[in-house]
Write an enzyme that holds these catalytic residues in place. Sequence first.
Site, mmCIF file in Angstrom:
data_model
loop_
_atom_site.group_PDB
_atom_site.id
_atom_site.type_symbol
_atom_site.label_atom_id
_atom_site.label_comp_id
_atom_site.label_asym_id
_atom_site.label_seq_id
_atom_site.Cartn_x
_atom_site.Cartn_y
_atom_site.Cartn_z
ATOM 1 N N ASP A 71 -8.981 114.715 18.896
ATOM 2 C CA ASP A 71 -9.217 114.413 17.518
ATOM 3 C C ASP A 71 -10.671 113.512 17.215
ATOM 4 O OD1 ASP A 71 -7.734 112.088 18.681
ATOM 5 O OD2 ASP A 71 -7.855 111.550 16.673
ATOM 6 N N ASP A 99 -11.402 109.697 30.451
ATOM 7 C CA ASP A 99 -12.698 109.199 29.889
ATOM 8 C C ASP A 99 -13.111 107.790 30.712
ATOM 9 O OD1 ASP A 99 -15.305 108.694 28.444
ATOM 10 O OD2 ASP A 99 -14.155 108.036 26.701
ATOM 11 N N LYS A 138 -14.559 113.903 31.653
ATOM 12 C CA LYS A 138 -15.961 113.273 31.179
ATOM 13 C C LYS A 138 -16.737 112.970 32.400
ATOM 14 C CE LYS A 138 -15.874 112.425 26.383
ATOM 15 N NZ LYS A 138 -16.005 111.324 25.295
ATOM 16 N N ASP A 150 -5.187 114.587 27.476
ATOM 17 C CA ASP A 150 -6.233 115.621 27.106
ATOM 18 C C ASP A 150 -7.358 115.544 27.727
ATOM 19 O OD1 ASP A 150 -6.642 113.109 25.895
ATOM 20 O OD2 ASP A 150 -6.614 113.953 23.845
ATOM 21 N N ARG A 159 -7.748 118.498 15.597
ATOM 22 C CA ARG A 159 -7.045 118.830 16.724
ATOM 23 C C ARG A 159 -6.691 120.206 16.793
ATOM 24 N NH1 ARG A 159 -5.235 113.986 18.950
ATOM 25 N NH2 ARG A 159 -4.407 112.468 17.319
ATOM 26 N N PHE A 195 -19.079 113.179 22.656
ATOM 27 C CA PHE A 195 -17.747 113.056 22.049
ATOM 28 C C PHE A 195 -17.294 114.616 21.443
ATOM 29 C CE2 PHE A 195 -14.613 112.276 18.911
ATOM 30 C CZ PHE A 195 -13.821 111.394 19.471
ATOM 31 N N VAL A 196 -16.021 115.000 22.067
ATOM 32 C CA VAL A 196 -15.759 116.404 21.832
ATOM 33 C C VAL A 196 -14.406 116.518 20.755
ATOM 34 C CG1 VAL A 196 -16.876 117.447 23.956
ATOM 35 C CG2 VAL A 196 -14.511 116.802 24.083
ATOM 36 N N GLY A 227 -2.854 113.826 21.699
ATOM 37 C CA GLY A 227 -3.952 114.706 22.289
ATOM 38 C C GLY A 227 -3.637 115.787 23.127
HETATM 39 P P1 IMP Z 1 -9.747 106.845 28.366
HETATM 40 O O1 IMP Z 1 -8.546 105.785 28.564
HETATM 41 O O2 IMP Z 1 -10.858 105.980 27.892
HETATM 42 O O3 IMP Z 1 -9.616 107.557 29.562
HETATM 43 O O4 IMP Z 1 -9.338 107.701 27.284
HETATM 44 C C1 IMP Z 1 -8.327 108.423 27.186
HETATM 45 C C2 IMP Z 1 -8.265 108.896 25.731
HETATM 46 O O5 IMP Z 1 -9.514 108.660 24.577
HETATM 47 C C3 IMP Z 1 -8.094 110.220 25.595
HETATM 48 O O6 IMP Z 1 -6.585 110.532 25.591
HETATM 49 C C4 IMP Z 1 -8.490 110.687 23.987
HETATM 50 O O7 IMP Z 1 -7.333 110.560 23.147
HETATM 51 C C5 IMP Z 1 -9.508 109.742 23.829
HETATM 52 N N1 IMP Z 1 -10.944 110.316 23.976
HETATM 53 C C6 IMP Z 1 -11.781 110.106 25.028
HETATM 54 N N2 IMP Z 1 -13.048 110.698 24.824
HETATM 55 C C7 IMP Z 1 -12.573 111.438 24.097
HETATM 56 C C8 IMP Z 1 -13.391 112.662 23.081
HETATM 57 O O8 IMP Z 1 -14.580 112.890 23.628
HETATM 58 N N3 IMP Z 1 -12.859 113.129 22.278
HETATM 59 C C9 IMP Z 1 -11.919 112.995 21.732
HETATM 60 N N4 IMP Z 1 -10.839 111.831 22.286
HETATM 61 C C10 IMP Z 1 -11.389 111.271 23.287
HETATM 62 MG MG MG Z 2 -7.174 110.418 20.702
#
Ligand code: IMP
Ligand code: MG
Length: 179
Positions: free
Chosen positions: A158, A102, A130, A99, A164, A151-152, A43
């Site tokens: 991706d 979240d 986010k 990237d 991507r 979701f972006v 990402g």
């Molecule tokens: P986290 O562990 O939930 O903070 O998520 C991190 C990973 O989830 C990122 O590295 C992304 O690969 C994926 N992710 C989270 N939100 C999005 C989104 O809106 N679009 C695409 N990938 C996302």
């Molecule tokens: Mg991803």
Amino acid sequence: MQQDIQKVIITEGEIHSMVRALAHRIQAEHNGETLHVVAIYDGSILFLADLIRHMSIPLRLYGLRAKSYFGGTQSTGRVEISGFDPAEVRGQPVLLVDDILDTGLTLHAVRRQLEEAGAMSVKTCVFLCKERIREVPVEADYHCRTIPDEFVVGYGLDYRGLYRNLPFVGILKREVYLP
Ligand code: IMP
Ligand code: MG
């Protein structure tokens, strides 16, 4: 691909000026150090490539993959890293790049592994944050922009491996991923 985008929220031009400004800020705060940049693939690759090309301080680049396993409840996330041994950055100042922030599970888990392996310091850097409650206590030391909880895709982000390569960031139409 473009027809699957509901709305562009960050244009290509905005991305480039934000990333350049962030790179200059990071390098100003790490003057005199060799920065050890640890990036979470795939990402982060577009953001990473643009970010480091705007830095003129010495740096080393490492990449890893992070795989999340989610149990029955939201809080049982476990993250396994591969392709990189955190011991490689023992005693070094690390910039951890992803990237998007979240739930926070990925960044939190990778940061902890780097700290346990003896990194001198770990600063976190993401392209986007986010706006939502994190599931674990982690925030980004550096980020370009906070976005709504949607979701972006694009600029490295991706959906099932696609989008991507879009040069902008857009909200994916719900009908693409909802049944
Ligand atoms: P986290 O562990 O939930 O903070 O998520 C991190 C990973 O989830 C990122 O590295 C992304 O690969 C994926 N992710 C989270 N939100 C999005 C989104 O809106 N679009 C695409 N990938 C996302
Ligand atoms: Mg991803």
